[in-house]
Enzyme design. Structure first.
Site, short mmCIF file in Angstrom:
data_model
loop_
_atom_site.label_atom_id
_atom_site.label_comp_id
_atom_site.label_asym_id
_atom_site.label_seq_id
_atom_site.Cartn_x
_atom_site.Cartn_y
_atom_site.Cartn_z
N GLY A 97 21.17 -2.17 97.20
CA GLY A 97 21.50 -1.62 95.89
C GLY A 97 21.45 -0.11 95.94
O GLY A 97 20.91 0.47 96.89
N CYS A 124 18.11 -3.98 103.10
CA CYS A 124 18.21 -2.58 102.70
C CYS A 124 17.32 -2.31 101.48
O CYS A 124 16.12 -2.36 101.58
CB CYS A 124 19.70 -2.22 102.45
SG CYS A 124 19.97 -0.45 102.47
N TYR A 125 17.90 -2.07 100.29
CA TYR A 125 17.07 -1.87 99.11
C TYR A 125 16.11 -3.05 98.92
O TYR A 125 14.95 -2.87 98.53
CB TYR A 125 17.96 -1.71 97.87
CG TYR A 125 17.21 -1.48 96.58
CD1 TYR A 125 16.67 -0.24 96.28
CD2 TYR A 125 17.05 -2.51 95.65
CE1 TYR A 125 15.97 -0.03 95.08
CE2 TYR A 125 16.37 -2.32 94.45
CZ TYR A 125 15.83 -1.07 94.17
OH TYR A 125 15.16 -0.86 93.01
N HIS A 212 22.71 -3.88 107.29
CA HIS A 212 23.49 -4.86 106.53
C HIS A 212 24.04 -5.94 107.45
O HIS A 212 25.05 -5.72 108.13
CB HIS A 212 24.63 -4.17 105.79
CG HIS A 212 24.16 -3.37 104.63
ND1 HIS A 212 23.96 -3.92 103.38
CD2 HIS A 212 23.81 -2.07 104.53
CE1 HIS A 212 23.51 -2.98 102.56
NE2 HIS A 212 23.41 -1.85 103.23
N GLU A 214 25.52 -8.56 106.57
CA GLU A 214 26.65 -9.26 105.95
C GLU A 214 28.00 -8.62 106.26
O GLU A 214 29.03 -9.25 106.09
CB GLU A 214 26.44 -9.34 104.42
CG GLU A 214 26.47 -8.02 103.65
CD GLU A 214 25.16 -7.24 103.65
OE1 GLU A 214 24.34 -7.45 104.56
OE2 GLU A 214 24.97 -6.41 102.76
N SER A 266 50.30 -23.38 88.32
CA SER A 266 51.09 -22.19 88.64
C SER A 266 51.87 -22.39 89.94
O SER A 266 52.73 -21.61 90.27
CB SER A 266 50.16 -20.99 88.81
OG SER A 266 49.40 -21.16 89.99
N GLY A 267 51.50 -23.43 90.68
CA GLY A 267 52.08 -23.60 92.01
C GLY A 267 51.17 -23.02 93.08
O GLY A 267 51.33 -23.29 94.26
N GLY A 268 50.18 -22.22 92.66
CA GLY A 268 49.26 -21.60 93.62
C GLY A 268 48.15 -22.56 94.03
O GLY A 268 48.01 -23.66 93.48
N VAL A 269 47.35 -22.09 94.97
CA VAL A 269 46.31 -22.95 95.55
C VAL A 269 45.26 -23.32 94.50
O VAL A 269 44.83 -24.47 94.41
CB VAL A 269 45.59 -22.21 96.71
CG1 VAL A 269 44.54 -23.10 97.35
CG2 VAL A 269 46.59 -21.74 97.73
N ASP A 270 44.86 -22.33 93.70
CA ASP A 270 43.73 -22.58 92.81
C ASP A 270 44.03 -23.66 91.78
O ASP A 270 43.25 -24.61 91.62
CB ASP A 270 43.31 -21.29 92.10
CG ASP A 270 42.91 -20.20 93.08
OD1 ASP A 270 42.71 -20.54 94.26
OD2 ASP A 270 42.83 -19.03 92.68
N SER A 271 45.15 -23.51 91.08
CA SER A 271 45.42 -24.52 90.05
C SER A 271 45.74 -25.87 90.70
O SER A 271 45.43 -26.92 90.13
CB SER A 271 46.51 -24.07 89.08
OG SER A 271 47.73 -23.86 89.73
N LYS A 412 37.29 -18.70 97.77
CA LYS A 412 38.66 -19.08 98.06
C LYS A 412 38.77 -19.99 99.31
O LYS A 412 39.50 -20.97 99.30
CB LYS A 412 39.50 -17.82 98.28
CG LYS A 412 40.97 -18.06 98.41
CD LYS A 412 41.62 -18.03 97.06
CE LYS A 412 43.11 -18.22 97.12
NZ LYS A 412 43.71 -18.14 95.79
#
Ligand code: XMP
Length: 556
Positions: A97, A124-125, A212, A214, A266-271, A412
């Site tokens: 942070g 770190c912090y 870090h 990550e 929507s045609g996208g992956v998520d929906s 995702k």
């Protein structure tokens, strides 16, 4: 090949992001818990809790832990202890942070963290907090340590560094340093500028690391985090695609009960994945609505119908809204107005269809976990709205539908894995993101049927060549933009005066930042040749070599 630097900022703005703008995520997390969204899921997940102290890398920690097949939640640094009841918390990570622990209003880790009786890793912090709160001393360093450093292990065996060499390249970013260890702690590693770069308590449950793990610049960082998650916390590594599908299905069943759900595709992956999960949970009580806005890619509307109606057997209402959208877009050139027109038209159509369906209780929305974090984190409140995003989830409040968000706890890549687990084809789950307003925001100036046709043909060639060269899955997005500029060219003996198109291809982790992709020259040459040969209305192809920031991925 595409050789872009790794992208460390994992903040996310994917396709459903801008719709949730209320509250802090503390409030949202608390509201979730108050609704008991987890309570009757029989098995409490073995969970790592990450307390977010405001580092730009916090959500990357969460991603790395999830990559180790371990469920984790990123919660605000001042979150209450409720999560200890909701989940089987096996470890806690304190993120980095921007503060200094000795400042007056510096955020501290709440006492429940130290009372929880589970291992803690401070990064770190987070490390400085452990030192400060448990009786050590932290002071301003004489020099800021930023960038690459080499960590030297202090000799003794250390579970955190299991399997690693004696010297470990790491990424540092700090100004403060630990001067005195808290009682019961020992130093475990040092760098040139940080004599106390890693510390741990004697019974091997609390650790602090100054670097870090990550970020991609700490190449063995994932192993260090895995050592904490598995070696120290004993997590079972059970957050597998099968389990997160089961978890999501259980949450949906519990939330929706006997209710009915509508889902805008929507045609996208998520929906697509959201709908497939809900379908698995409640079957025919889900109705999907797909509005063809006439701004889709070539063949896209047919593909969506095919996947949902034929492959998945989902109730699907298909609406051809092409005429209406084009009418709404007539004479519109301003990008923001374009987006608003499309959004407004979508909502009108959606409402009309929803009324026809009759009684419905829930609206499905493909909100992802990074969207939840993003929309509620402290800095997103202060951040400027760059573009109005029209998304399938941005529907009117007066419809009075409750939201069901089956992807709310997924990243995702987990959504893609869940899709594969549900039997969706790689073609459906590995699609590059496509914006809700579609080709309209890739056509500069007024959107007309002619321009749409030109761009569809150009776009087809771009994607075709990108796929032929095996690049599609390596790119976040690759597409063409139809500029509003015409230039002179010569074809055969003929002078031409036709459109310029731009090729845009980017790599990214999350769309918040992106780099232009170094596409191979041969691929670019084939794309350019085919476009000018196959699409009469285009005689010049240029390449967009702008990163984000300062550019955005889409042109408008
Ligand atoms: P920008 O252009 O802001 O895009 O760098 C970031 C990501 O968001 C997508 N995008 C949109 N998605 N509705 C969407 O659903 C929109 O209005 C919209 N505008 C941009 C873009 O394709 C990229 O993945």
């Amino acid at each position: 090949m595409i050789e872009n630097p790794p992208n460390d900022d994992s903040s996310s703005r994917v396709s459903t992001s801008d719709d949730i703008e209320v509250g802090t995520y503390l409030e949202i997390a608390q509201a979730d818990r108050a609704q008991g969204s987890n309570s009757s899921i029989d098995e409490r997940m073995k969970t790592i809790v990450i307390l977010d102290f405001g580092s730009q890398y916090s959500r990357l920690i969460a991603r790395r832990v999830r990559e180790a097949n371990t469920y984790c939640e990123l919660v605000p640094h001042d979150a209450g202890p409720e999560i200890l009841e909701d989940q089987d918390v096996v470890g806690i990570i304190l993120s980095g942070g921007p503060n200094s622990v000795y400042e007056d209003d510096a955020p501290m880790a709440p006492t429940w963290v130290y009372d929880a009786g589970v291992p803690i890793l401070g990064i770190c912090y987070g490390m400085q907090l452990i030192a400060h709160q448990l009786g050590g001393t932290v002071a301003r360093g004489t020099e800021r340590e930023y960038g690459h450093a080499v960590l030297h292990k202090d000799g003794q065996d250390n579970i955190l560094f299991d399997g690693l060499e004696n010297e470990v390249p790491v990424w540092m970013s700090h100004g403060d340093k630990i001067e005195e260890l808290p009682p019961g702690f020992k130093s475990m590693a040092y760098t040139e500028n940080s004599p106390l770069a890693v510390m741990g308590n004697e019974n091997g449950t609390y650790f602090g690391i100054q670097f870090h793990p990550e970020v991609a610049h700490t190449p063995q960082g994932s192993e260090i985090l895995r050592n904490f998650v598995f070696g120290v916390c004993g997590a079972p590594g059970d957050w597998t695609p099968a389990n997160f599908v089961n978890d999501a299905v259980a949450r949906i069943k519990e939330q929706v009960g006997d209710g009915k759900v509508i889902c805008a595709l929507s045609g996208g992956v998520d929906s697509t994945v959201a709908a497939a999960l809900i379908h698995r949970a409640i079957g025919d009580r889900l109705t999907c609505i797909f509005v063809d806005n006439g701004l889709m890619r070539k063949g896209e509307a047919d593909r969506v119908q095919n996947v949902f109606a034929s492959q998945l057997g989902v109730n699907l209402i298909f609406v051809d809204g092409t005429e209406r959208f084009l009418h709404a877009l007539k004479d519109v050139t301003d990008p923001e107005v374009k987006r608003k027109c499309i959004g407004a038209e979508f909502i009108k159509i959606f409402e009309e269809v929803a009324i026809d369906i009759g009684e419905v209780d829930y609206l499905a929305q493909g909100t992802l976990y990074p969207d939840v974090i993003e929309s509620t984190s402290a800095d997103s409140k202060a951040s400027h709205k760059i573009k109005t995003h029209h998304n399938v989830g941005g529907l009117p409040e007066h419809m009075d539908l409750k939201l069901v968000e089956p992807l709310r706890y997924m990243f995702k890549d987990e959504v893609r894995k869940a899709g594969a687990e549900l039997g969706l084809t790689p073609q459906s789950v590995n699609r590059q993101p496509f914006p809700g307003p579609g080709l309209a925001i890739r056509i500069m100036g007024e959107v007309t049927p002619e321009k749409l046709e030109i761009l569809r043909n150009v776009d087809w060639i771009v994607i075709d060549e990108i796929k032929n060269d095996g690049l599609y899955d390596k790119l976040w997005q690759s597409f063409a933009v139809l500029t509003n500029t015409k230039t002179v060219g010569v074809m055969g003996d003929q002078r031409t005066y036709q459109y310029v198109v731009a090729i845009r291809a980017v790599t990214s982790d999350d769309a918040m930042t992106a780099d232009w992709a170094r596409l191979p020259y041969d691929t670019l040459a084939r794309i350019s040749n085919r476009i000018v040969n196959e699409v009469d209305e285009v005689n010049r192809v240029v390449l967009d070599i702008t990163s984000k920031p300062p550019g955005t991925i889409e042109w408008e």
